[in-house]
Design an enzyme around this catalytic site. Structure first.
Site, mmCIF file in Angstrom:
data_model
loop_
_atom_site.group_PDB
_atom_site.id
_atom_site.type_symbol
_atom_site.label_atom_id
_atom_site.label_comp_id
_atom_site.label_asym_id
_atom_site.label_seq_id
_atom_site.Cartn_x
_atom_site.Cartn_y
_atom_site.Cartn_z
ATOM 1 N N GLU A 135 0.860 -1.183 0.000
ATOM 2 C CA GLU A 135 0.000 0.000 0.000
ATOM 3 C C GLU A 135 0.892 1.226 0.000
ATOM 4 O O GLU A 135 1.931 1.223 0.647
ATOM 5 C CB GLU A 135 -0.887 0.075 1.255
ATOM 6 C CG GLU A 135 -2.005 -0.920 1.300
ATOM 7 C CD GLU A 135 -1.587 -2.177 2.032
ATOM 8 O OE1 GLU A 135 -0.565 -2.139 2.740
ATOM 9 O OE2 GLU A 135 -2.266 -3.207 1.871
ATOM 10 N N TYR A 147 8.036 1.691 -7.375
ATOM 11 C CA TYR A 147 7.376 0.382 -7.453
ATOM 12 C C TYR A 147 7.069 0.010 -8.911
ATOM 13 O O TYR A 147 7.253 -1.137 -9.320
ATOM 14 C CB TYR A 147 6.100 0.380 -6.613
ATOM 15 C CG TYR A 147 6.338 0.737 -5.156
ATOM 16 C CD1 TYR A 147 7.451 0.255 -4.475
ATOM 17 C CD2 TYR A 147 5.447 1.554 -4.447
ATOM 18 C CE1 TYR A 147 7.674 0.581 -3.144
ATOM 19 C CE2 TYR A 147 5.671 1.876 -3.119
ATOM 20 C CZ TYR A 147 6.782 1.402 -2.475
ATOM 21 O OH TYR A 147 7.016 1.720 -1.169
#
Ligand SMILES: CC(C)(COP(=O)(O)OP(=O)(O)OC[C@H]1O[C@@H](n2cnc3c(N)ncnc32)[C@H](O)[C@@H]1OP(=O)(O)O)[C@@H](O)C(=O)NCCC(=O)NCCS
Length: 197
Positions: A135, A147
């Site tokens: 998250e 990411y």
């Protein structure tokens, strides 16, 4: 330019140890404010990363060149902690989860988070996890770019997942291997959109 940015030798990556906890707890409160992990929580997490039953892994990255003298151990130069990261891998029984990742502001933009992330994704892969989940605050674009560079894709949103300040989380996933699902589906496992609007 900072000391850390001038460092000549490549910073070293190693397992987190108890001696890192004070520095990490200080960084936590500098970087995450009201949501910082306490030293006690960090110690519990570290304990769960050690021994035969370990279900998570924590690493740090440090620079020998930018050593600092610690108050606790006056006269002895300690490597400077530049970053840390943690992964829950459940021994490969389920999805891995990136628990935390951070680098000190002076050492950013040098690929240190990228190295720690690659290391922990390697752990998840070797352990046998089908995927890695995480998250990230919706506004945290630099982390989302990091990411995405490692193959994570957004798969959902968790409304007001963060408290201080309140903000939605973007859920991202890196698939490491396909899961076998019921006939007619490509996946048995799906993280669903958890927005409650
Ligand atoms: C998000 C965070 C971990 C990134 O750490 P980092 O060490 O700067 O990450 P990297 O160096 O791997 O990548 C950052 C940038 O540097 C660039 N970079 C990496 N190596 C580089 C190099 N050798 N030369 C030039 N640029 C480089 C990357 O391309 C990236 O650029 P982008 O932001 O434009 O996409 C860091 O900003 C941080 O600690 N933030 C606060 C805590 C946080 O938000 N954690 C994530 C919670 S979900």
């Amino acid at each position: 330019m900072s000391e850390a940015k001038n460092a000549g030798r490549a910073p070293g990556l190693r397992e987190m140890a108890e001696g890192d906890l004070d520095a990490i707890a200080r960084l936590e409160s500098e970087l995450f404010g009201a949501e910082a992990w306490s030293r006690g929580l960090l110690a519990t997490e570290l304990e769960a990363s050690q021994g035969a039953e370990a279900d998570r892994r924590y690493v740090v990255i440090e620079s020998d060149d930018a050593a600092v003298e610690t108050g606790a151990d006056a006269g002895r130069m300690q490597p400077r902690l530049l970053g840390y990261a943690g992964l829950y891998h459940a021994g490969g029984l389920t999805s891995a989860d990136l628990l935390t990742i951070a680098t000190v502001p002076a050492a950013r933009g040098r690929g240190l988070a990228s190295r720690m992330l690659a290391e922990l994704v390697g752990t998840a892969r070797r352990t046998g996890c089908p995927d890695v989940l995480l998250e990230v605050r919706q506004s945290n674009e630099s982390a989302q770019r990091l990411y995405a560079r490692h193959g994570f894709v957004p798969i959902g949103r968790r409304r007001r997942y963060y408290q201080a300040p309140p903000e939605d989380a973007v859920v991202m996933r890196l698939t490491l291997r396909p899961r076998l699902g019921p006939v007619g589906t490509s996946e048995a496992h799906e993280v669903r959109e958890t927005t409650s609007e």
